[in-house]
Design a protein around this motif. Structure first.
Motif, short mmCIF file in Angstrom:
data_model
loop_
_atom_site.label_atom_id
_atom_site.label_comp_id
_atom_site.label_asym_id
_atom_site.label_seq_id
_atom_site.Cartn_x
_atom_site.Cartn_y
_atom_site.Cartn_z
N MET A 1 34.52 42.58 34.98
CA MET A 1 33.20 43.15 35.16
C MET A 1 32.62 43.55 33.81
O MET A 1 31.54 43.12 33.45
N SER A 47 27.79 44.75 41.76
CA SER A 47 27.77 43.58 42.63
C SER A 47 28.03 42.31 41.81
O SER A 47 27.40 41.29 42.02
N ARG A 49 30.46 40.27 41.87
CA ARG A 49 31.06 39.14 42.58
C ARG A 49 30.03 38.33 43.35
O ARG A 49 30.30 37.20 43.72
N LYS A 50 28.88 38.91 43.60
CA LYS A 50 27.80 38.23 44.31
C LYS A 50 26.66 38.00 43.31
O LYS A 50 25.73 38.79 43.21
N ARG A 51 26.77 36.90 42.60
CA ARG A 51 25.82 36.63 41.52
C ARG A 51 24.39 36.46 42.01
O ARG A 51 23.44 36.87 41.35
#
Length: 123
Positions: A1, A47, A49-51
């Motif tokens: 991250m 967020s 992981r959810k591009r």
């Protein structure tokens, strides 16, 4: 991250909006928008992981900064001429810098998405 460049760009947005928040530029409406910008930036950071969601959240954040820029511009044009010139235009810098860094974050997110798509094609 934290190793992703867009996270660093979003942290710069949080810092800049935080400076604007503590600089206290005026009315309640602008303070609410500044808090919203900070919250949207934190939501976007977490967020990772959810591009696609991150990309949309950043666009909403850019829209909030454009509204904030409009509010500051209107207030600057309608304020009395008695305020100090050095202080009169400083508030416009916060949303402009935030918009630039949000745009850079969206470019980095787009590059990551293209990299993932190209890796999926190779499989």
């Amino acid at each position: 991250m934290i190793q992703r460049i867009q996270t660093l760009y979003l942290l710069v947005v949080v810092i800049i909006a935080g400076i604007g928040l503590f600089w206290n530029f005026g009315d309640t409406f602008s303070l609410i928008i500044l808090v919203g910008v900070i919250l949207l930036s934190f939501i976007s950071i977490f967020s990772f992981r959810k591009r696609q969601n991150q990309f949309v959240i950043n666009r909403i954040n850019i829209l909030c900064n454009l509204i904030l820029l409009g509010v500051f511009s209107w207030r600057m044009l309608h304020s009395s001429g008695e305020s100090l010139l050095s202080e009169k235009g400083v508030q416009l810098v916060v949303p402009i810098i935030s918009i630039v860094f949000l745009y850079l974050a969206n470019l980095a997110i787009h590059r990551d998405e293209e990299l993932v798509k190209s890796a999926d094609r190779l499989r």
